[in-house]
Design a protein around this motif. Structure first.
Motif: not given
Length: 305
Positions: A119-130, A132-139, A225-233
């Motif tokens: 899965f892919v996560a949309l991350v924001a810092h200030g006015d910038k968006l990018k 990244i690859l989502a981890t297992e328990n990221m929400k 840090v962490g394990r990548l998401s979509n473990v049951e793939h």
């Protein structure tokens, strides 16, 4: 005679030399285009058109269907068709301050990208968006940290945080590891995978990959840090042939017949048990009785044979 005639037709005498010269045939002089080489960083599935500057908008994609984009020849037989997916540009470099407190970013949303397994996560810092690859328990709503500083005491990091390999304790599960400092996350991208920090030697860190191979990397290589998401793939079955075609996979063969014996023993019942013993004599003389009366003289019917 015909063979000798054809051989003489290819001989010619030149004016300068009396030696015969063989003239080759020009019938098969056409040189076909070179065959595409499978591998070497090419998947022959799609071409992504990247713009000059980074953007979070979905990028334009050209599906190849297993063909070489230059010659148009078929390179991979197992690719073709499939549903068109949008490609999201992943920012592989996690850059943070080298001194002071780490940089804090917020997870906006987590989406599924059809062009990758995790899965892919949309991350924001200030006015910038990018992305990244989502981890297992990221929400959505989580805060993740990024730092390039290596402290004297190892850091107790959370899922999604990005630190150098030398700043994390032994046994930490990581992904998106850099091979060379500043290159960006190059190793461990598959859904549900992770690498483990095994030991540290001088200014290098030994990391065990998902394939159980160990790599020795510099301690200032960044990782997440962490394990990548979509473990049951990996354990989720495709379910049907139509779903496999939607994923962009063509049938491997159109002549798969298991019971013909072409690929091993036919699937049939074993023969019955064979009894081995002395042969029976079938040429014995048959004695037939011709007496029609009773063998026993008695009025009782149960004794009449």
């Amino acid at each position: 005679m015909a063979t000798l005639t054809r051989a003489l037709q290819k001989l010619a005498l030149t004016s300068t030399q009396n030696a015969p010269k063989v003239l080759t045939s020009v019938r098969y002089r056409h040189v076909p285009p070179p065959k595409p080489e499978i591998g070497h960083g090419k998947s022959y599935r799609r071409i992504v058109h990247f713009p000059e500057n980074y953007t979070v908008k979905p990028l334009d994609v050209t599906n190849l269907g297993g063909r070489d984009p230059e010659t148009g020849r078929l390179a991979v037989k197992g690719i073709g068709g499939g549903i068109k997916h949008k490609y999201h540009w992943i920012d592989w470099r996690r850059v943070g301050p080298s001194e002071g407190p780490p940089q804090t970013e917020r997870v906006i949303k987590i989406i599924k990208d059809g062009c990758r397994t995790a899965f892919v996560a949309l991350v924001a810092h200030g006015d910038k968006l990018k992305y990244i690859l989502a981890t297992e328990n990221m929400k959505p709503g989580d805060l993740i940290k990024t730092s390039c500083h290596i402290p004297r005491i190892p850091v107790r990091a959370n899922e999604g945080d990005a630190y150098p390999l030398g700043a994390l304790p032994l046994g930490t599960q990581v992904h998106c590891i850099e091979k060379v400092p500043g290159l960006g996350g190059f190793l461990v991208h598959t859904a549900g995978s992770f690498a483990t920090i095994m030991r540290k030697v001088d200014n290098r860190v030994i990391v065990m990959m998902p394939s159980k191979k160990e790599f020795s990397l510099l301690e200032n290589c960044m990782c997440t840090v962490g394990r990548l998401s979509n473990v049951e793939h990996a354990t989720t079955p495709i379910g049907s042939a139509q779903k496999n075609r939607e994923l962009g996979n063509r049938p491997r063969s159109g002549w798969w017949q298991r019971k013909t014996g072409r690929f091993g023993r036919k699937l049939r019942r074993p023969p019955p048990v064979k009894t081995i013993g002395p042969k029976e004599d079938t040429n014995q003389e048959v004695v037939k009785l011709s007496f029609d009366g009773y063998f026993c003289k008695t009025p009782r019917a149960q004794f009449h044979y």
